[in-house]
Enzyme design. Structure first.
Site, PDB file in Angstrom:
ATOM      1  N   LYS A 290      -3.530  -0.972  10.025  1.00 61.55           N
ATOM      2  CA  LYS A 290      -3.702   0.140   9.096  1.00 61.55           C
ATOM      3  C   LYS A 290      -5.052   0.070   8.395  1.00 61.55           C
ATOM      4  CE  LYS A 290      -2.599   0.714   4.681  1.00 61.55           C
ATOM      5  NZ  LYS A 290      -1.847   0.745   3.418  1.00 61.55           N
TER       6      LYS A 290
ATOM      7  N   ARG B 195       4.285 -14.142  -4.787  1.00 59.19           N
ATOM      8  CA  ARG B 195       4.086 -13.093  -3.773  1.00 59.19           C
ATOM      9  C   ARG B 195       4.844 -13.463  -2.495  1.00 59.19           C
ATOM     10  NH1 ARG B 195      -1.273 -13.455  -5.922  1.00 59.19           N
ATOM     11  NH2 ARG B 195      -1.939 -14.707  -4.148  1.00 59.19           N
TER      12      ARG B 195
ATOM     13  N   LYS C  85      -1.291   8.700   9.078  1.00 66.74           N
ATOM     14  CA  LYS C  85      -0.595   8.452   7.803  1.00 66.74           C
ATOM     15  C   LYS C  85      -1.284   9.263   6.707  1.00 66.74           C
ATOM     16  CE  LYS C  85       0.732   4.747   4.629  1.00 66.74           C
ATOM     17  NZ  LYS C  85       1.316   3.419   4.523  1.00 66.74           N
TER      18      LYS C  85
ATOM     19  N   GLU D 298      -5.152   6.325   8.068  1.00 65.02           N
ATOM     20  CA  GLU D 298      -4.656   6.781   6.764  1.00 65.02           C
ATOM     21  C   GLU D 298      -5.768   7.360   5.881  1.00 65.02           C
ATOM     22  OE1 GLU D 298      -2.945   3.761   4.207  1.00 65.02           O
ATOM     23  OE2 GLU D 298      -2.163   5.246   2.824  1.00 65.02           O
TER      24      GLU D 298
HETATM   25  P1  13P Z   1       2.471   4.191  -1.167  1.00 64.61           P
HETATM   26  O1  13P Z   1       3.635   4.689  -0.367  1.00 64.61           O
HETATM   27  O2  13P Z   1       2.874   3.387  -2.370  1.00 64.61           O
HETATM   28  O3  13P Z   1       1.471   5.273  -1.451  1.00 64.61           O
HETATM   29  O4  13P Z   1       1.703   3.155  -0.252  1.00 64.61           O
HETATM   30  C1  13P Z   1       1.466   3.499   1.046  1.00 64.61           C
HETATM   31  C2  13P Z   1       0.287   2.794   1.510  1.00 64.61           C
HETATM   32  O5  13P Z   1       0.339   2.062   2.471  1.00 64.61           O
HETATM   33  C3  13P Z   1      -0.977   2.989   0.790  1.00 64.61           C
HETATM   34  O6  13P Z   1      -2.027   2.509   1.564  1.00 64.61           O
END
Ligand code: 13P
Length: 342
Positions: free
Chosen positions: A136, A46, A219, A177
């Site tokens: 986030k 990773r 988001k 998000e």
């Molecule tokens: P994806 O663009 O793969 O959906 O991932 C965005 C993301 O941060 C999901 O939490």
């Protein structure tokens, strides 16, 4: 709270031509993607993969901020330089995923509730000390005929708002998000209805918790038909439905909307973002940009496959997707861009 600093950071994150790179897959999610390609699932693999990403030449031309995971923000390049420093030196603002995942919600079959508020104030302070300037938190909203329920939407929106308020208190710009999932056979109309209801509830909660809208970024998912829905609308129809939904729900004080990709094919995600900017950019109060993970990383990961010798080609593929999305964010993306190798 230094309001002006939050506003400045939020503006930088969505400045013209820029978008965000989500590289904050949790260890289980990262391992799942590695396993599919036969890549070892351990901390060193990773780390090596994240080093590939943060050292990609030219990445800072297209990416204003990169979202890290708790493991990653503590890791370094092979030469000992921290990833935070490598990103900052490349002109990329480091961010951090701070939710603790989304287990099943009690009493709500098929629905999830995101956890992580306990001890969050202290964790945010530590991340700020480490150099993060934004954060986030992802809420997961499954879509079907009878879900999401009000209970699920309200609980997730409340958690998002409390997280956002804590972020701003410590000086981190919150990325808020709420992700409506693409899984299932729901229609584009159903996704639009759910997304509208979710965003309305989220902004009500953000107001209740006194979150400064100028110092945050939304988001959301694009408004899309479910993956198994027989009717798949055109790129322009998706752009129209998505922008219509956002105009109804997102206050003009929010500086930017940065979409997740949610499992869309990379090129389609670019084309849809591009169509929104071509058709509406001059009439929108907020920037429309990207915060993709899979739609930027997946082609590079498939080239890398854990092999040192594949790093330059994988970095080229990553740069190419970042460049295509930079163009889409400006309304300058064309399918022809895909034919030119990066
Ligand atoms: P994806 O663009 O793969 O959906 O991932 C965005 C993301 O941060 C999901 O939490």
């Amino acid at each position: 709270m230094n309001a002006q600093k939050l506003i400045d950071t939020a503006k930088m994150l969505v400045a013209d031509g820029n978008g965000l790179l989500a590289m904050d897959e949790s260890n289980p999610t990262c391992n799942k993607r590695f396993a599919k390609l036969g890549i070892p699932q351990n901390a060193e693999a990773r780390r090596a993969y994240r080093e590939l990403i943060v050292t990609t030449p030219g990445l800072g031309e297209c990416i204003s901020g990169a979202i890290l995971y708790d493991e990653t923000i503590r890791q370094q390049k092979k030469d000992g330089t921290s990833f935070v420093k490598a990103l900052t030196d490349a002109g990329i603002i480091p961010g951090i995923k701070v939710d603790a995942g989304a287990p099943d919600m009690a009493g709500h079959p098929g629905e999830k509730i995101t956890e992580g508020l306990d001890g969050l104030r202290e964790r945010l302070a530590e991340y700020f000390q480490m150099g993060a300037r934004f954060a986030k938190w992802r809420a997961v909203i499954a879509v079907d005929d009878d879900i999401p329920t009000c209970g699920c939407i309200e609980a997730n929106a409340h958690a998002l708002a409390r997280y956002a308020a804590l972020c701003q208190e410590v000086g981190l710009v919150p990325i808020v998000e709420p992700e409506g999932l693409m899984d299932g056979d729901h229609t584009l109309e159903r996704c639009g209805e759910v997304t509208e209801e979710v965003l309305r509830t989220v902004f009500n909660q953000l107001n209740s918790q006194r979150v400064m809208l100028e110092g945050m970024i939304l988001k959301p998912n694009m408004v899309l038909p479910g993956l198994a829905c027989p009717k798949q609308e055109s790129v322009d129809e998706v752009a129209d439905a998505t922008v219509k939904c956002l105009l109804r729900t997102v206050p003009a004080a929010v500086p930017g909307v940065a979409f997740l990709s949610g499992g869309q094919p990379s090129e389609l995600a670019s084309a849809r973002l591009n169509a929104m900017n071509v058709r509406f950019k001059s009439r929108l109060p907020w920037a429309l940009t990207f915060s993709f993970s899979r739609a930027i990383q997946q082609p590079a990961l498939e080239i890398w496959r854990g092999e040192e010798a594949n790093v330059p080609a994988a970095q080229q593929a990553l740069y190419h997707r970042a460049k295509c999305n930079r163009a889409a964010r400006r309304g300058e993306y064309t399918a022809a861009m895909e034919n030119i190798s990066a």
